[in-house]
Motif scaffolding. Structure first.
Motif, PDB file in Angstrom:
ATOM      1  N   ARG A  41      18.393  18.780   7.768  1.00 18.60           N
ATOM      2  CA  ARG A  41      17.842  20.025   8.318  1.00 18.60           C
ATOM      3  C   ARG A  41      16.421  19.826   8.840  1.00 18.60           C
ATOM      4  NH1 ARG A  41      18.878  25.520   5.331  1.00 18.60           N
ATOM      5  NH2 ARG A  41      20.909  24.739   5.882  1.00 18.60           N
ATOM      6  N   TRP A  42      15.608  19.051   8.113  1.00 21.17           N
ATOM      7  CA  TRP A  42      14.225  18.839   8.540  1.00 21.17           C
ATOM      8  C   TRP A  42      14.178  18.134   9.895  1.00 21.17           C
ATOM      9  CZ3 TRP A  42      12.505  14.032   9.698  1.00 21.17           C
ATOM     10  CH2 TRP A  42      13.177  12.942   9.164  1.00 21.17           C
ATOM     11  N   ALA A  43      15.102  17.176  10.108  1.00 16.62           N
ATOM     12  CA  ALA A  43      15.120  16.433  11.373  1.00 16.62           C
ATOM     13  C   ALA A  43      15.528  17.340  12.522  1.00 16.62           C
ATOM     14  CB  ALA A  43      16.062  15.239  11.272  1.00 16.62           C
ATOM     15  N   MET A  44      16.527  18.184  12.283  1.00 17.65           N
ATOM     16  CA  MET A  44      16.966  19.117  13.315  1.00 17.65           C
ATOM     17  C   MET A  44      15.816  20.053  13.701  1.00 17.65           C
ATOM     18  SD  MET A  44      19.575  20.056  15.173  1.00 17.65           S
ATOM     19  CE  MET A  44      21.077  19.552  14.384  1.00 17.65           C
ATOM     20  N   ARG A  45      15.149  20.613  12.711  1.00 18.08           N
ATOM     21  CA  ARG A  45      14.050  21.541  12.993  1.00 18.08           C
ATOM     22  C   ARG A  45      12.899  20.842  13.701  1.00 18.08           C
ATOM     23  NH1 ARG A  45      14.017  24.949   7.358  1.00 18.08           N
ATOM     24  NH2 ARG A  45      15.817  26.238   7.875  1.00 18.08           N
ATOM     25  N   LEU A  46      12.572  19.650  13.269  1.00 18.20           N
ATOM     26  CA  LEU A  46      11.469  18.912  13.871  1.00 18.20           C
ATOM     27  C   LEU A  46      11.772  18.549  15.320  1.00 18.20           C
ATOM     28  CD1 LEU A  46       8.744  18.038  12.802  1.00 18.20           C
ATOM     29  CD2 LEU A  46       9.745  15.859  12.162  1.00 18.20           C
ATOM     30  N   ALA A  47      12.998  18.107  15.594  1.00 17.56           N
ATOM     31  CA  ALA A  47      13.364  17.731  16.956  1.00 17.56           C
ATOM     32  C   ALA A  47      13.300  18.926  17.905  1.00 17.56           C
ATOM     33  CB  ALA A  47      14.762  17.127  16.975  1.00 17.56           C
ATOM     34  N   TYR A  48      13.750  20.079  17.440  1.00 17.61           N
ATOM     35  CA  TYR A  48      13.726  21.264  18.296  1.00 17.61           C
ATOM     36  C   TYR A  48      12.338  21.881  18.397  1.00 17.61           C
ATOM     37  CZ  TYR A  48      18.671  21.417  19.242  1.00 17.61           C
ATOM     38  OH  TYR A  48      19.918  21.123  19.707  1.00 17.61           O
ATOM     39  N   ILE A  77      15.533  15.267  21.194  1.00 13.43           N
ATOM     40  CA  ILE A  77      16.589  16.077  20.588  1.00 13.43           C
ATOM     41  C   ILE A  77      17.886  15.271  20.516  1.00 13.43           C
ATOM     42  CG2 ILE A  77      17.988  18.175  20.876  1.00 13.43           C
ATOM     43  CD1 ILE A  77      15.487  19.504  22.086  1.00 13.43           C
ATOM     44  N   GLY A  78      18.047  14.296  21.387  1.00 17.11           N
ATOM     45  CA  GLY A  78      19.218  13.425  21.334  1.00 17.11           C
ATOM     46  C   GLY A  78      19.333  12.644  20.039  1.00 17.11           C
ATOM     47  N   LEU A  79      18.231  12.509  19.314  1.00 14.42           N
ATOM     48  CA  LEU A  79      18.271  11.803  18.033  1.00 14.42           C
ATOM     49  C   LEU A  79      18.933  12.643  16.935  1.00 14.42           C
ATOM     50  CD1 LEU A  79      14.716  10.205  18.150  1.00 14.42           C
ATOM     51  CD2 LEU A  79      16.899   9.036  18.506  1.00 14.42           C
ATOM     52  N   ILE A 127       6.126  11.910  14.681  1.00 14.60           N
ATOM     53  CA  ILE A 127       7.355  12.715  14.650  1.00 14.60           C
ATOM     54  C   ILE A 127       8.505  11.944  15.288  1.00 14.60           C
ATOM     55  CG2 ILE A 127       8.477  14.754  15.653  1.00 14.60           C
ATOM     56  CD1 ILE A 127       5.844  16.278  15.148  1.00 14.60           C
ATOM     57  N   THR A 128       8.238  11.306  16.417  1.00 10.01           N
ATOM     58  CA  THR A 128       9.280  10.525  17.094  1.00 10.01           C
ATOM     59  C   THR A 128       9.755   9.376  16.213  1.00 10.01           C
ATOM     60  OG1 THR A 128       8.308  11.101  19.234  1.00 10.01           O
ATOM     61  CG2 THR A 128       9.817   9.237  19.199  1.00 10.01           C
ATOM     62  N   ILE A 129       8.831   8.709  15.543  1.00 11.73           N
ATOM     63  CA  ILE A 129       9.204   7.604  14.644  1.00 11.73           C
ATOM     64  C   ILE A 129      10.039   8.129  13.477  1.00 11.73           C
ATOM     65  CG2 ILE A 129       8.302   5.873  13.043  1.00 11.73           C
ATOM     66  CD1 ILE A 129       5.909   5.571  15.011  1.00 11.73           C
ATOM     67  N   ALA A 130       9.636   9.247  12.895  1.00 12.67           N
ATOM     68  CA  ALA A 130      10.394   9.823  11.775  1.00 12.67           C
ATOM     69  C   ALA A 130      11.809  10.202  12.209  1.00 12.67           C
ATOM     70  CB  ALA A 130       9.668  11.043  11.216  1.00 12.67           C
ATOM     71  N   LEU A 131      11.952  10.781  13.394  1.00 13.34           N
ATOM     72  CA  LEU A 131      13.281  11.142  13.896  1.00 13.34           C
ATOM     73  C   LEU A 131      14.126   9.900  14.181  1.00 13.34           C
ATOM     74  CD1 LEU A 131      12.348  14.103  16.261  1.00 13.34           C
ATOM     75  CD2 LEU A 131      13.567  14.233  14.085  1.00 13.34           C
ATOM     76  N   ALA A 132      13.488   8.840  14.684  1.00 12.22           N
ATOM     77  CA  ALA A 132      14.214   7.597  14.955  1.00 12.22           C
ATOM     78  C   ALA A 132      14.701   6.957  13.655  1.00 12.22           C
ATOM     79  CB  ALA A 132      13.326   6.625  15.725  1.00 12.22           C
ATOM     80  N   ILE A 133      13.881   6.993  12.617  1.00 12.50           N
ATOM     81  CA  ILE A 133      14.290   6.427  11.326  1.00 12.50           C
ATOM     82  C   ILE A 133      15.438   7.241  10.737  1.00 12.50           C
ATOM     83  CG2 ILE A 133      13.533   6.049   8.944  1.00 12.50           C
ATOM     84  CD1 ILE A 133      10.759   5.317  10.149  1.00 12.50           C
ATOM     85  N   ALA A 134      15.352   8.559  10.828  1.00 15.71           N
ATOM     86  CA  ALA A 134      16.439   9.420  10.326  1.00 15.71           C
ATOM     87  C   ALA A 134      17.730   9.159  11.104  1.00 15.71           C
ATOM     88  CB  ALA A 134      16.045  10.888  10.424  1.00 15.71           C
ATOM     89  N   TYR A 135      17.615   8.977  12.417  1.00 11.35           N
ATOM     90  CA  TYR A 135      18.778   8.667  13.258  1.00 11.35           C
ATOM     91  C   TYR A 135      19.395   7.345  12.820  1.00 11.35           C
ATOM     92  CZ  TYR A 135      21.319   7.416  17.555  1.00 11.35           C
ATOM     93  OH  TYR A 135      22.266   7.031  18.462  1.00 11.35           O
ATOM     94  N   TYR A 136      18.558   6.331  12.627  1.00  9.64           N
ATOM     95  CA  TYR A 136      19.050   5.014  12.224  1.00  9.64           C
ATOM     96  C   TYR A 136      19.738   5.073  10.862  1.00  9.64           C
ATOM     97  CZ  TYR A 136      19.222   0.196  10.762  1.00  9.64           C
ATOM     98  OH  TYR A 136      19.662  -1.012  10.298  1.00  9.64           O
ATOM     99  N   ARG A 137      19.123   5.746   9.914  1.00  5.86           N
ATOM    100  CA  ARG A 137      19.709   5.838   8.570  1.00  5.86           C
ATOM    101  C   ARG A 137      21.054   6.564   8.611  1.00  5.86           C
ATOM    102  NH1 ARG A 137      15.645   7.866   4.287  1.00  5.86           N
ATOM    103  NH2 ARG A 137      17.128   6.862   2.902  1.00  5.86           N
ATOM    104  N   ARG A 138      21.117   7.617   9.402  1.00  3.83           N
ATOM    105  CA  ARG A 138      22.366   8.387   9.500  1.00  3.83           C
ATOM    106  C   ARG A 138      23.456   7.579  10.188  1.00  3.83           C
ATOM    107  NH1 ARG A 138      23.592  11.761  13.653  1.00  3.83           N
ATOM    108  NH2 ARG A 138      21.450  11.721  14.341  1.00  3.83           N
TER     109      ARG A 138
END
Length: 188
Positions: free
Chosen positions: A21-28, A83-85, A169-180
């Motif tokens: 949820r945090w990643a979705m909110r942060l990306a948007y 947002i693609g992440l 923020i971009t790095i955090a979203l990229a790490i979350a994308y990679y982990r997922r």
């Protein structure tokens, strides 16, 4: 008739695994977070200095208008691409894109540019105040821009400060994308 100010978040059913949820909110939130900086730049295109005290002159209109407009639009486009992440189109290329449409995106094909871009943005927009009107940046020690009064300085700080969060923020979203995506490959 009921007025709906808040809307429901978009469906996350199009991703392989659930997005935090945090990643979705942060990306948007990222494009909205960067919007004040983009709007702050626009008057500079028309040579309005927004209270800055500058020694040098402004460039010609034929150069400043497309540069500033292009920079603001590019900033928002890149922020929207993050947002693609957290969405399905970051895992499978949309079908309407010629040649590669419908193919799966390899996780590293999204993670590497996102992390590199995040690192570059972090270095570009991070300045360490040294005192005496000087900052330490990637380019070395630079003089800070002066403002004609405190109100302009405060407005510049409010509009420009969120740019410093863009890279992390971009790095955090990229790490979350990679982990997922990588945990999906292991379990699937």
């Amino acid at each position: 008739m009921t007025l709906k100010i808040l809307h429901r978040p978009p469906s996350v059913d199009d991703t392989e695994r659930p997005v935090p949820r945090w990643a979705m909110r942060l990306a948007y939130t990222l494009p909205l977070l960067l919007l004040p900086a983009c709007l702050w730049r626009l008057p500079f295109a028309l040579h309005f200095e927004m209270g800055q005290v500058q020694d040098g002159g402004m460039p010609a209109y034929w150069l400043s208008v497309p540069y500033v407009l292009g920079l603001s639009v590019l900033t928002e486009v890149i922020a929207i691409l993050t947002i693609g992440l957290v969405r399905g189109w970051g895992e499978v290329v949309p079908a309407w894109i010629p040649v590669i449409g419908g193919r799966r995106v390899r996780p590293m094909a999204a993670v590497v540019p996102a992390v590199l871009g995040g690192l570059i943005l972090t270095f570009l927009f991070t300045a360490v105040p040294l005192g005496d009107g000087r900052d330490l940046t990637l380019y070395g020690v630079i003089d800070t821009v002066g403002y004609s009064n405190g109100a302009w300085n405060a407005l510049a700080a409010v509009c420009g400060t969120p740019l410093a969060a863009w890279g992390p923020i971009t790095i955090a979203l990229a790490i979350a994308y990679y982990r997922r995506r990588s945990s999906a490959a292991v379990t699937g």
